[in-house]
Design a protein around this motif. Structure first.
Motif, PDB file in Angstrom:
ATOM      1  N   UNK A 126    -101.823 -20.842   4.520  1.00 30.65           N
ATOM      2  CA  UNK A 126    -102.555 -20.530   3.302  1.00 30.65           C
ATOM      3  C   UNK A 126    -103.094 -19.115   3.415  1.00 30.65           C
ATOM      4  N   UNK A 127    -102.852 -18.325   2.385  1.00 30.02           N
ATOM      5  CA  UNK A 127    -103.275 -16.925   2.399  1.00 30.02           C
ATOM      6  C   UNK A 127    -104.281 -16.678   1.283  1.00 30.02           C
ATOM      7  N   UNK A 128    -105.477 -16.329   1.654  1.00 29.02           N
ATOM      8  CA  UNK A 128    -106.503 -15.993   0.669  1.00 29.02           C
ATOM      9  C   UNK A 128    -106.393 -14.508   0.371  1.00 29.02           C
ATOM     10  N   UNK A 129    -105.417 -14.185  -0.454  1.00 35.75           N
ATOM     11  CA  UNK A 129    -105.117 -12.800  -0.781  1.00 35.75           C
ATOM     12  C   UNK A 129    -104.942 -12.674  -2.285  1.00 35.75           C
ATOM     13  N   UNK A 130    -105.470 -11.601  -2.825  1.00 35.20           N
ATOM     14  CA  UNK A 130    -105.277 -11.343  -4.244  1.00 35.20           C
ATOM     15  C   UNK A 130    -103.801 -11.021  -4.501  1.00 35.20           C
ATOM     16  N   UNK A 131    -103.321 -11.433  -5.648  1.00 36.93           N
ATOM     17  CA  UNK A 131    -101.941 -11.150  -6.064  1.00 36.93           C
ATOM     18  C   UNK A 131    -100.935 -11.627  -5.025  1.00 36.93           C
ATOM     19  N   UNK A 132    -101.149 -12.812  -4.513  1.00 35.65           N
ATOM     20  CA  UNK A 132    -100.254 -13.388  -3.486  1.00 35.65           C
ATOM     21  C   UNK A 132     -98.813 -13.392  -3.981  1.00 35.65           C
TER      22      UNK A 132
ATOM     23  N   UNK B 178     -98.493 -20.803  -6.763  1.00 38.31           N
ATOM     24  CA  UNK B 178     -99.631 -21.386  -7.479  1.00 38.31           C
ATOM     25  C   UNK B 178    -100.741 -21.804  -6.521  1.00 38.31           C
ATOM     26  N   UNK B 179    -100.377 -21.994  -5.242  1.00 36.75           N
ATOM     27  CA  UNK B 179    -101.349 -22.433  -4.245  1.00 36.75           C
ATOM     28  C   UNK B 179    -101.572 -21.395  -3.144  1.00 36.75           C
ATOM     29  N   UNK B 180    -100.922 -20.264  -3.241  1.00 36.72           N
ATOM     30  CA  UNK B 180    -101.004 -19.228  -2.193  1.00 36.72           C
ATOM     31  C   UNK B 180    -100.599 -19.766  -0.833  1.00 36.72           C
ATOM     32  N   UNK B 181     -99.535 -20.549  -0.809  1.00 36.62           N
ATOM     33  CA  UNK B 181     -99.108 -21.151   0.448  1.00 36.62           C
ATOM     34  C   UNK B 181     -97.680 -20.776   0.802  1.00 36.62           C
TER      35      UNK B 181
ATOM     36  N   UNK C 237     -97.363  -9.097   3.302  1.00 41.76           N
ATOM     37  CA  UNK C 237     -97.283  -7.660   3.187  1.00 41.76           C
ATOM     38  C   UNK C 237     -98.314  -7.081   2.238  1.00 41.76           C
ATOM     39  N   UNK C 238     -98.413  -5.776   2.244  1.00 41.42           N
ATOM     40  CA  UNK C 238     -99.310  -5.089   1.330  1.00 41.42           C
ATOM     41  C   UNK C 238     -98.790  -5.223  -0.092  1.00 41.42           C
ATOM     42  N   UNK C 239     -99.695  -5.167  -1.029  1.00 41.79           N
ATOM     43  CA  UNK C 239     -99.336  -5.304  -2.432  1.00 41.79           C
ATOM     44  C   UNK C 239     -98.353  -4.207  -2.823  1.00 41.79           C
ATOM     45  N   UNK C 240     -97.244  -4.644  -3.420  1.00 37.51           N
ATOM     46  CA  UNK C 240     -96.270  -3.677  -3.887  1.00 37.51           C
ATOM     47  C   UNK C 240     -95.168  -3.359  -2.906  1.00 37.51           C
TER      48      UNK C 240
END
Length: 125
Positions: A23-29, A74-77, A98-101
């Motif tokens: 599970x990743x608590x990251x924005x825009x997963x 939908x679950x960031x998993x 990875x980093x966004x983008x």
């Protein structure tokens, strides 16, 4: 604060199966490349599966046709179904994002910015 947490490791006999979850608590997963890595005893870290933002996957030759990686945006998993396990699969398994983008290019640890602590997998013969 960004957080990545794996679960599901354990001990199994050769030929058995395990399923790992992350599970990743990251924005825009859903806009990030994600991957599974492992490090066996005395070995370097190895990238084993990578999932692009559209769900397409790439695998290392060592696990292809035995492991299946998937993601649920939908679950960031992120999950890794491991079948036909071999003693050589023993190691610490980590998920990474990875980093966004950043596009999913090569399966090397330097391309991933966020890491979990890992979960141990032990396969006995």
């Amino acid at each position: 604060q960004a957080q990545v947490v794996e679960s599901g490791g354990g001990s199994v006999q050769a030929g058995g199966s395990l399923r790992l979850s992350c599970t990743a608590s990251l924005a825009y997963y859903n806009s990030r490349c994600v991957a599974w890595f492992r490090q066996g005893p005395g070995k370097e870290r190895e990238g084993i599966a990578m999932i692009d933002r559209d769900g397409s996957t790439r695998y290392a030759v060592s696990v292809k046709d035995r492991f299946t990686a998937s993601r649920d945006n939908s679950k960031n998993t992120l999950s890794l179904q491991m079948n036909s396990l071999e003693p050589e699969d023993t190691g610490m398994y980590s998920c990474a994002a990875g980093k966004l983008g950043n596009a999913c290019t090569t399966l090397v640890s330097g391309n991933f910015a966020y890491w979990g602590q890992g979960t141990q997998v032990a396969v006995s013969s």
